[in-house]
Design a protein around this motif. Sequence first.
Motif, PDB file in Angstrom:
ATOM      1  N   VAL A  78      57.159  16.807  51.966  1.00  0.00           N
ATOM      2  CA  VAL A  78      58.049  16.659  50.816  1.00  0.00           C
ATOM      3  C   VAL A  78      58.020  15.203  50.356  1.00  0.00           C
ATOM      4  O   VAL A  78      58.416  14.305  51.092  1.00  0.00           O
ATOM      5  CB  VAL A  78      59.489  17.079  51.168  1.00  0.00           C
ATOM      6  N   ILE A  79      57.535  14.989  49.131  1.00  0.00           N
ATOM      7  CA  ILE A  79      57.442  13.644  48.555  1.00  0.00           C
ATOM      8  C   ILE A  79      58.242  13.625  47.255  1.00  0.00           C
ATOM      9  O   ILE A  79      57.978  14.432  46.358  1.00  0.00           O
ATOM     10  CB  ILE A  79      55.977  13.263  48.276  1.00  0.00           C
ATOM     11  N   HIS A  80      59.231  12.749  47.191  1.00  0.00           N
ATOM     12  CA  HIS A  80      60.116  12.681  46.028  1.00  0.00           C
ATOM     13  C   HIS A  80      60.718  14.062  45.716  1.00  0.00           C
ATOM     14  O   HIS A  80      60.812  14.473  44.559  1.00  0.00           O
ATOM     15  CB  HIS A  80      59.377  12.139  44.797  1.00  0.00           C
ATOM     16  N   GLY A  81      61.089  14.767  46.792  1.00  0.00           N
ATOM     17  CA  GLY A  81      61.773  16.046  46.651  1.00  0.00           C
ATOM     18  C   GLY A  81      60.899  17.246  46.378  1.00  0.00           C
ATOM     19  O   GLY A  81      61.399  18.359  46.201  1.00  0.00           O
ATOM     20  N   GLU A  82      59.575  17.041  46.371  1.00  0.00           N
ATOM     21  CA  GLU A  82      58.666  18.153  46.082  1.00  0.00           C
ATOM     22  C   GLU A  82      57.599  18.265  47.162  1.00  0.00           C
ATOM     23  O   GLU A  82      56.944  17.279  47.505  1.00  0.00           O
ATOM     24  CB  GLU A  82      57.991  17.922  44.722  1.00  0.00           C
ATOM     25  N   GLU A  83      57.417  19.473  47.704  1.00  0.00           N
ATOM     26  CA  GLU A  83      56.373  19.678  48.722  1.00  0.00           C
ATOM     27  C   GLU A  83      55.003  19.667  48.061  1.00  0.00           C
ATOM     28  O   GLU A  83      54.771  20.364  47.061  1.00  0.00           O
ATOM     29  CB  GLU A  83      56.576  21.009  49.455  1.00  0.00           C
ATOM     30  N   GLN A  84      54.100  18.882  48.623  1.00  0.00           N
ATOM     31  CA  GLN A  84      52.775  18.729  48.033  1.00  0.00           C
ATOM     32  C   GLN A  84      51.802  18.175  49.064  1.00  0.00           C
ATOM     33  O   GLN A  84      52.214  17.692  50.129  1.00  0.00           O
ATOM     34  CB  GLN A  84      52.847  17.778  46.836  1.00  0.00           C
ATOM     35  N   PRO A  85      50.499  18.235  48.796  1.00  0.00           N
ATOM     36  CA  PRO A  85      49.527  17.599  49.701  1.00  0.00           C
ATOM     37  C   PRO A  85      49.799  16.096  49.766  1.00  0.00           C
ATOM     38  O   PRO A  85      50.052  15.464  48.734  1.00  0.00           O
ATOM     39  CB  PRO A  85      48.174  17.894  49.044  1.00  0.00           C
ATOM     40  N   VAL A  86      49.732  15.541  50.951  1.00  0.00           N
ATOM     41  CA  VAL A  86      50.058  14.118  51.109  1.00  0.00           C
ATOM     42  C   VAL A  86      48.907  13.226  50.662  1.00  0.00           C
ATOM     43  O   VAL A  86      49.111  12.242  49.949  1.00  0.00           O
ATOM     44  CB  VAL A  86      50.421  13.798  52.582  1.00  0.00           C
ATOM     45  N   PHE A  87      47.695  13.583  51.052  1.00  0.00           N
ATOM     46  CA  PHE A  87      46.561  12.683  50.837  1.00  0.00           C
ATOM     47  C   PHE A  87      45.593  13.211  49.778  1.00  0.00           C
ATOM     48  O   PHE A  87      45.332  14.413  49.703  1.00  0.00           O
ATOM     49  CB  PHE A  87      45.804  12.471  52.151  1.00  0.00           C
ATOM     50  N   GLY A  88      45.065  12.277  49.003  1.00  0.00           N
ATOM     51  CA  GLY A  88      44.064  12.617  48.005  1.00  0.00           C
ATOM     52  C   GLY A  88      42.670  12.595  48.607  1.00  0.00           C
ATOM     53  O   GLY A  88      42.475  12.241  49.772  1.00  0.00           O
ATOM     54  N   GLU A  89      41.694  12.940  47.801  1.00  0.00           N
ATOM     55  CA  GLU A  89      40.306  13.054  48.272  1.00  0.00           C
ATOM     56  C   GLU A  89      39.776  11.731  48.823  1.00  0.00           C
ATOM     57  O   GLU A  89      39.102  11.699  49.860  1.00  0.00           O
ATOM     58  CB  GLU A  89      39.422  13.528  47.119  1.00  0.00           C
ATOM     59  N   ARG A  90      40.084  10.626  48.149  1.00  0.00           N
ATOM     60  CA  ARG A  90      39.587   9.318  48.599  1.00  0.00           C
ATOM     61  C   ARG A  90      40.193   8.932  49.949  1.00  0.00           C
ATOM     62  O   ARG A  90      39.487   8.436  50.830  1.00  0.00           O
ATOM     63  CB  ARG A  90      39.910   8.252  47.546  1.00  0.00           C
ATOM     64  N   GLU A  91      41.484   9.172  50.110  1.00  0.00           N
ATOM     65  CA  GLU A  91      42.147   8.860  51.375  1.00  0.00           C
ATOM     66  C   GLU A  91      41.572   9.688  52.518  1.00  0.00           C
ATOM     67  O   GLU A  91      41.316   9.174  53.615  1.00  0.00           O
ATOM     68  CB  GLU A  91      43.652   9.123  51.260  1.00  0.00           C
ATOM     69  N   ILE A  92      41.367  10.978  52.265  1.00  0.00           N
ATOM     70  CA  ILE A  92      40.819  11.867  53.295  1.00  0.00           C
ATOM     71  C   ILE A  92      39.406  11.436  53.680  1.00  0.00           C
ATOM     72  O   ILE A  92      39.047  11.411  54.867  1.00  0.00           O
ATOM     73  CB  ILE A  92      40.835  13.330  52.805  1.00  0.00           C
ATOM     74  N   SER A  93      38.614  11.068  52.686  1.00  0.00           N
ATOM     75  CA  SER A  93      37.246  10.616  52.965  1.00  0.00           C
ATOM     76  C   SER A  93      37.254   9.348  53.806  1.00  0.00           C
ATOM     77  O   SER A  93      36.423   9.183  54.715  1.00  0.00           O
ATOM     78  CB  SER A  93      36.500  10.365  51.647  1.00  0.00           C
ATOM     79  N   HIS A  94      38.180   8.443  53.514  1.00  0.00           N
ATOM     80  CA  HIS A  94      38.273   7.219  54.311  1.00  0.00           C
ATOM     81  C   HIS A  94      38.670   7.536  55.747  1.00  0.00           C
ATOM     82  O   HIS A  94      38.126   6.946  56.696  1.00  0.00           O
ATOM     83  CB  HIS A  94      39.288   6.256  53.691  1.00  0.00           C
ATOM     84  N   MET A  95      39.572   8.476  55.920  1.00  0.00           N
ATOM     85  CA  MET A  95      40.025   8.795  57.274  1.00  0.00           C
ATOM     86  C   MET A  95      38.956   9.535  58.080  1.00  0.00           C
ATOM     87  O   MET A  95      38.996   9.525  59.305  1.00  0.00           O
ATOM     88  CB  MET A  95      41.343   9.555  57.230  1.00  0.00           C
ATOM     89  N   VAL A  96      37.998  10.139  57.405  1.00  0.00           N
ATOM     90  CA  VAL A  96      36.829  10.684  58.103  1.00  0.00           C
ATOM     91  C   VAL A  96      36.085   9.531  58.790  1.00  0.00           C
ATOM     92  O   VAL A  96      35.679   9.634  59.957  1.00  0.00           O
ATOM     93  CB  VAL A  96      35.887  11.424  57.127  1.00  0.00           C
ATOM     94  N   ASP A  97      35.937   8.417  58.069  1.00  0.00           N
ATOM     95  CA  ASP A  97      35.267   7.238  58.623  1.00  0.00           C
ATOM     96  C   ASP A  97      36.082   6.620  59.755  1.00  0.00           C
ATOM     97  O   ASP A  97      35.523   6.184  60.773  1.00  0.00           O
ATOM     98  CB  ASP A  97      35.044   6.192  57.525  1.00  0.00           C
ATOM     99  N   VAL A  98      37.401   6.552  59.578  1.00  0.00           N
ATOM    100  CA  VAL A  98      38.266   5.975  60.612  1.00  0.00           C
ATOM    101  C   VAL A  98      38.203   6.825  61.880  1.00  0.00           C
ATOM    102  O   VAL A  98      38.124   6.300  63.003  1.00  0.00           O
ATOM    103  CB  VAL A  98      39.721   5.871  60.112  1.00  0.00           C
ATOM    104  N   LYS A  99      38.241   8.143  61.707  1.00  0.00           N
ATOM    105  CA  LYS A  99      38.148   9.050  62.854  1.00  0.00           C
ATOM    106  C   LYS A  99      36.846   8.811  63.612  1.00  0.00           C
ATOM    107  O   LYS A  99      36.836   8.790  64.854  1.00  0.00           O
ATOM    108  CB  LYS A  99      38.228  10.501  62.384  1.00  0.00           C
ATOM    109  N   ALA A 100      35.760   8.624  62.887  1.00  0.00           N
ATOM    110  CA  ALA A 100      34.467   8.381  63.530  1.00  0.00           C
ATOM    111  C   ALA A 100      34.517   7.125  64.403  1.00  0.00           C
ATOM    112  O   ALA A 100      33.957   7.101  65.507  1.00  0.00           O
ATOM    113  CB  ALA A 100      33.371   8.249  62.478  1.00  0.00           C
ATOM    114  N   LEU A 101      35.214   6.083  63.926  1.00  0.00           N
ATOM    115  CA  LEU A 101      35.364   4.862  64.719  1.00  0.00           C
ATOM    116  C   LEU A 101      36.140   5.127  66.007  1.00  0.00           C
ATOM    117  O   LEU A 101      35.762   4.645  67.080  1.00  0.00           O
ATOM    118  CB  LEU A 101      36.088   3.786  63.903  1.00  0.00           C
ATOM    119  N   PHE A 102      37.225   5.889  65.905  1.00  0.00           N
ATOM    120  CA  PHE A 102      38.015   6.202  67.093  1.00  0.00           C
ATOM    121  C   PHE A 102      37.202   7.031  68.088  1.00  0.00           C
ATOM    122  O   PHE A 102      37.260   6.786  69.302  1.00  0.00           O
ATOM    123  CB  PHE A 102      39.292   6.953  66.709  1.00  0.00           C
TER     124      PHE A 102
END
Length: 226
Positions: A78-102
Amino acid sequence: MKGIKKIGYVSIGILLSMVLLLTSVELVAFHMDHYRASFEKYKITEATGMNMENLEHTMGDVLKYFKDDRVELDTRAVIHGEEQPVFGEREISHMVDVKALFVQGRFIRNSGVPLILIIALILIKIDKDWRKGFAKTLLYTSIANIGLLVMLLILMKIDFYKYFTYFHLIFFSNDLWILDPTTDVLIQMVPEEFFYSTAVKIIVYFVGSLLVLGTAGGYYLKKRTK
């Protein structure tokens, strides 16, 4: 044989440094209390429009993803009172890279421990004075690392953003880490101040472990000379 012994002890020092550093990273990066304290300190509820429950839920999903316990990062909150996806495509793609580092870091750490044991067993077999060799390795490894960490802390204090940028340029082959704090929830949740405090905490953990090992090595050497 002397050269082989030296290579062995230096290898143990390097591997030990990597294992301790990566363990310190894991202890901080996967401790939810660290994020809770950050959310409160930096007023992340206001920055994101999410309450503490939704922030913790979101970060819990992110940490599961980084641990490789979650296949996709499709968190909704829930963001600003509305349920929605938290992360956009760019954020998710970046976290793919971060996960690889971990994942890579975890592999290096877990591989480092048996390698240290194997090298140690070889040194015990070929070096009659192996106790002194291990003690000197612990002491010198601690001194060298602490010296480098003091320099790093000074550089971070002078211009953290500069060296934070260098980190990303070294470890990432794209610019997905450059996010917009006005629209991207990820950077709103973990702003630059968060990364600074996280880096300091990791260094504190790392230095603490080095001091223990260095003190043990120094104590043995001092006791031996009496």
